[in-house]
Enzyme design. Sequence first.
Site, mmCIF file in Angstrom:
data_model
loop_
_atom_site.group_PDB
_atom_site.id
_atom_site.type_symbol
_atom_site.label_atom_id
_atom_site.label_comp_id
_atom_site.label_asym_id
_atom_site.label_seq_id
_atom_site.Cartn_x
_atom_site.Cartn_y
_atom_site.Cartn_z
ATOM 1 C CD GLN A 91 0.845 -15.265 1.390
ATOM 2 O OE1 GLN A 91 -0.413 -15.800 2.617
ATOM 3 N NE2 GLN A 91 2.226 -15.732 1.398
ATOM 4 C CB CYS A 97 0.424 -15.238 5.445
ATOM 5 S SG CYS A 97 2.549 -15.561 6.791
ATOM 6 C CG HIS A 168 0.252 -19.712 6.459
ATOM 7 N ND1 HIS A 168 0.774 -18.708 5.276
ATOM 8 C CD2 HIS A 168 -0.818 -19.666 6.639
ATOM 9 C CE1 HIS A 168 0.150 -18.454 5.233
ATOM 10 N NE2 HIS A 168 -1.440 -18.771 5.624
ATOM 11 C CG ASP A 183 -4.036 -19.988 5.529
ATOM 12 O OD1 ASP A 183 -3.873 -19.533 4.136
ATOM 13 O OD2 ASP A 183 -4.411 -20.874 5.739
#
Length: 230
Positions: A91, A97, A168, A183
């Site tokens: 990211q 996110c 997040h 993630d």
Amino acid sequence: MSQTCAASKRWLPLEANPDVINQYIWGLGVSSEEVECFDVYGLDDELLAMVPQPVLAVLFLYPLTPQSEEERKQLDSTLKMPSDGVYFMKQTVGNACGTVGLLHAIGNITSQINLADGSFLERLYKSTKNMDPMERAKFLENDSEMEEAHSVAASAGDTEASDDVYEHFICFSCVGGQLYELDGRRSAPVSHGASSPESLLQDAARVIRQMIAKNPDSNSFNVIAVSKKM
């Protein structure tokens, strides 16, 4: 919603709202007749049993804290990309996110669902199939169509959009018999052990309960299941 590491570009955060997310992914090429997102109202067995099955992926929104950031940094130095074909991207866009989590969720189930021919997601996954995680991140960062779609979705929520947030999104997927935490702020996926499509929700709930226990005073948690309609 997320507060990410420094980034040259920032989007408005995506609300943890299944109605918003459904319209978002359906507009990008996921069939509304095949896939739908649902709130997970609790992590005990009784409430998990209410979630429509089969669950294809789990999205988790949690607050970033100094403790969680320190743990992430320590773990990242030990992570390596798995060899079993996990779709993973970094990211590089601030507050993206939610979209990255959705791209992880859909990207790891493309063999189980049908994306509309010529749709944005079909083209994205074909274009990025052989890219590494950072190349995929840059592809997303430079894609104006994706940015516009995200902006529309971020503006469709019930809360006023603001980029000053500290939560997040991450995704849990089962790939190759392993439960992976995906993630985009990490260096690679995190394996949480053996899993299966049938136990994905319960396995993800186990990890999520552990994460919530580290921050018991916060209510900034949200769990969304990405389920396949049967």
